[in-house]
Write an enzyme that holds these catalytic residues in place. Structure first.
Site, mmCIF file in Angstrom:
data_model
loop_
_atom_site.group_PDB
_atom_site.id
_atom_site.type_symbol
_atom_site.label_atom_id
_atom_site.label_comp_id
_atom_site.label_asym_id
_atom_site.label_seq_id
_atom_site.Cartn_x
_atom_site.Cartn_y
_atom_site.Cartn_z
ATOM 1 C CE LYS A 180 19.272 83.620 40.555
ATOM 2 N NZ LYS A 180 19.776 84.102 41.868
ATOM 3 C CD GLU A 255 27.313 68.841 39.304
ATOM 4 O OE1 GLU A 255 27.533 68.182 40.340
ATOM 5 O OE2 GLU A 255 27.805 68.568 38.204
ATOM 6 C CB CYS A 289 28.879 70.870 46.870
ATOM 7 S SG CYS A 289 30.154 71.001 45.633
ATOM 8 C CD GLU A 386 25.315 70.333 51.829
ATOM 9 O OE1 GLU A 386 24.182 70.744 51.527
ATOM 10 O OE2 GLU A 386 26.252 70.269 51.023
HETATM 11 P P1 NAD Z 1 20.335 77.588 47.019
HETATM 12 O O1 NAD Z 1 19.721 76.380 46.442
HETATM 13 O O2 NAD Z 1 19.617 78.311 48.068
HETATM 14 O O3 NAD Z 1 20.679 78.675 45.886
HETATM 15 C C1 NAD Z 1 21.386 78.328 44.723
HETATM 16 C C2 NAD Z 1 20.901 79.201 43.578
HETATM 17 O O4 NAD Z 1 19.519 78.921 43.347
HETATM 18 C C3 NAD Z 1 20.999 80.702 43.834
HETATM 19 O O5 NAD Z 1 21.362 81.361 42.639
HETATM 20 C C4 NAD Z 1 19.577 81.069 44.210
HETATM 21 O O6 NAD Z 1 19.260 82.417 43.924
HETATM 22 C C5 NAD Z 1 18.783 80.141 43.321
HETATM 23 N N1 NAD Z 1 17.406 79.890 43.777
HETATM 24 C C6 NAD Z 1 16.927 79.945 45.030
HETATM 25 N N2 NAD Z 1 15.598 79.691 45.036
HETATM 26 C C7 NAD Z 1 15.243 79.462 43.761
HETATM 27 C C8 NAD Z 1 14.021 79.126 43.112
HETATM 28 N N3 NAD Z 1 12.883 78.988 43.790
HETATM 29 N N4 NAD Z 1 14.030 78.928 41.774
HETATM 30 C C9 NAD Z 1 15.176 79.049 41.065
HETATM 31 N N5 NAD Z 1 16.362 79.389 41.611
HETATM 32 C C10 NAD Z 1 16.400 79.586 42.948
HETATM 33 O O7 NAD Z 1 21.751 77.078 47.526
HETATM 34 P P2 NAD Z 1 22.828 77.885 48.332
HETATM 35 O O8 NAD Z 1 22.444 77.932 49.752
HETATM 36 O O9 NAD Z 1 23.132 79.139 47.620
HETATM 37 O O10 NAD Z 1 24.096 76.916 48.153
HETATM 38 C C11 NAD Z 1 24.341 75.909 49.061
HETATM 39 C C12 NAD Z 1 23.958 74.560 48.493
HETATM 40 O O11 NAD Z 1 24.539 74.360 47.210
HETATM 41 C C13 NAD Z 1 24.503 73.441 49.345
HETATM 42 O O12 NAD Z 1 23.544 72.433 49.501
HETATM 43 C C14 NAD Z 1 25.680 72.929 48.543
HETATM 44 O O13 NAD Z 1 26.052 71.618 48.817
HETATM 45 C C15 NAD Z 1 25.212 73.113 47.152
HETATM 46 N N6 NAD Z 1 26.333 73.180 46.200
HETATM 47 C C16 NAD Z 1 26.551 72.113 45.392
HETATM 48 C C17 NAD Z 1 27.645 72.120 44.521
HETATM 49 C C18 NAD Z 1 27.901 70.937 43.610
HETATM 50 O O14 NAD Z 1 28.655 71.100 42.668
HETATM 51 N N7 NAD Z 1 27.332 69.780 43.847
HETATM 52 C C19 NAD Z 1 28.488 73.208 44.482
HETATM 53 C C20 NAD Z 1 28.230 74.283 45.332
HETATM 54 C C21 NAD Z 1 27.142 74.252 46.191
#
Ligand code: NAD
Length: 484
Positions: A180, A255, A289, A386
């Protein structure tokens, strides 16, 4: 920048080896963050599409995929990696248009995707069980087996790299995957499906369902037919995912975010450190991240280093992905407003320097000039939370103990680096810092696909990348035979 000609449909789901309309019949708009213009529409997948994708993956895990020897799975992955390389230029352009990242970074991401597939292709037949010496009359051994169906929920910031490291490792261990992608950027996730199809993966082994997080994402994380979830994203959503996984009693890899520090001691080689100190904060407009958003600087060199950091910041240029400058736009108006909100909360802080948005940057793009903030107290919100934007804070320290205490003072623990020529201090700091990765006299080590990655604390748990990921994407069975 327009999206280059695509060789696959973008408004469909890829399920059971074919491109299908979402059950809702609805699509969602996709925006180019460099211009604010709509560049296409993606499927609004939901529960019914996730049900179909999981059913396809369930069927595939008992089909020819299950009988394929590990080295043949590896060959398929390696072959797919080579195909990705033939598409690198197109993938880079697609990602640059979809995510807004400068072209050279988008290209590096596409090459990294190929590397993950090559690495996990080579690793597929190299994870072995063990024989265990036991009681007389027994032969005992362990088998490494796939979980079955793995769910992969990924964010928008590095789609290709994150898909490569998570889906690549899961496939190497023989799982069948449902992916997804993020609703903000999912064109390369769909390209991944198209290239997997071209490579010849059996139908149902790889399924991609775009859609909203609270619809398709939630349906995947709650699905009783999924045996493992790998989630990369924010802490609040990670918490929801872990709760959903708990109801189904399945393992999760989380992650999540970070507030990663770089500790610069007075005996550091500042010429070597300088580019890393800044790049680690502004790469991908700080939407990384493992971005280094905190620079902890030993007081004897503080003023001198701040001046050099500021000079570098003044030279940073921000513009559309196609201009291939130091920094591109943020992903969305919403992300820009979040980062602007943080900067408003830091209005009391000293702005040591700012980068510059070029005059020709399209007015509809989501640009923020990188900001270097000085003299920041370690407990200030901008030093703890963050931000996910091109903002770095400089925090002075007096001695090693204080530096370590500040480094460990946030809820996160993803990555850190230590800049010092003192070997004993390098070793002490590497042990004392709470993080999943510590770098000595560098930052990120070039992102090597071989290096296990993941966090402690609110940065998450479980490891991806390297061989370590293969243990996470498999389960261990112990076989004990009593033969006398
Ligand atoms: P997000 O959590 O909003 O979204 C990530 C994914 O989760 C998307 O595909 C989104 O559609 C999905 N999602 C959202 N709500 C959901 C729900 N209720 N149930 C299931 N899935 C759902 O994050 P974002 O804003 O897209 O990304 C930024 C965050 O991701 C930052 O905190 C960043 O640090 C983190 N990140 C971490 C890593 C790592 O490897 N540690 C890498 C990249 C980003």
């Amino acid at each position: 920048m327009t999206v280059p000609a695509l060789w696959y449909p973008t408004d469909k789901c890829f399920v059971d080896g074919g491109w299908v309309d979402p059950a809702s019949g609805e699509t969602l708009p996709l925006e180019n963050p460099s211009t604010g213009a709509q560049i296409g529409r993606i499927a609004r997948g939901g529960k019914a599409d996730i049900d179909a994708a999981v059913a396809a993956a369930q069927a595939a895990r008992h089909g020819e995929w299950a009988r394929l020897p590990a080295f043949e799975r590896g060959r398929l992955l390696t072959h797919m990696g080579r195909l990705v390389l033939t598409h690198v230029d197109a993938l880079a352009e697609i990602e640059a248009a979809d995510v807004g990242k400068p072209l050279k970074q988008a290209r590096a991401d596409a090459v990294a995707l190929a590397r993950y597939l090559e690495f996990y292709g080579g690793a597929a037949d190299k994870i072995h069980g063990e024989t265990i010496p036991y009681l007389d009359g027994y032969t005992v051994y362990t088998l490494r087996e796939p979980h079955g169906v793995t769910g992969h929920i990924v964010p928008w910031n590095y789609p290709m790299q994150i898909i490569g490291r998570s889906v690549g490792a899961a496939l190497a261990m023989g799982n069948c995957c449902v992916l997804k992608p993020a609703e903000e950027a999912c064109l390369t996730a769909l390209a991944f499906a198209a290239i997997a199809d071209e490579a010849g993966f059996p139908k149902g082994v790889i399924n991609v369902v775009p859609g909203l997080g609270e619809e398709a994402g939630a349906a995947l994380s709650e699905h009783p037919g999924v045996h493992h979830i790998s989630f990369t994203g924010s802490v609040p959503v990670g918490t929801l995912i872990q709760r959903a996984a708990a109801s189904n009693v399945i393992p999760v890899t989380l992650e999540l975010g970070g507030k990663s520090p770089q500790l610069v001691f007075e005996d550091a080689d500042l010429d070597a450190a300088l580019p890393f100190l800044v790049n680690a904060g502004i790469q991908n407009a700080g939407q990384t991240c493992s971005a280094s958003s905190r620079l902890l600087v030993h007081r004897p060199i503080h003023d001198q280093l701040l001046e050099r950091l500021a000079a570098r910041y003044e030279g940073l240029r921000v513009g559309p992905a196609s201009a291939d400058l130091d920094v591109g736009p943020l992903i969305s108006a919403q992300q820009k407003s979040i980062v602007s909100g943080f900067l408003a909360r830091g209005a009391d802080l000293e702005v040591a320097a700012r980068g510059k948005i070029i005059d020709t940057a399209p007015v509809g793009g989501h640009y923020i000039a990188p900001v270097l903030l000085a003299g920041v107290a370690p407990d200030h919100a901008l030093a703890r939370d963050e931000i996910f934007g091109p903002v770095q804070v400089v925090i002075p320290f007096d001695d090693e103990d204080e530096a370590i205490a500040i480094a460990n003072s946030t809820d996160f623990g993803l990555v850190a680096s230590v800049w010092t020529s003192n070997g004993a201090r390098q070793m002490r700091a590497a042990k004392a810092i709470h993080a999943g990765q510590v770098f000595i006299n560098n930052y990120g080590a070039g992102g090597g696909v071989e290096l296990p990655f993941g966090g402690v604390g609110k940065s998450g748990h479980g490891r991806e990348k390297g061989f370590e990921a293969l243990y996470g994407f498999s389960t261990l069975k112990t076989v004990a035979a009593l033969h006398g």
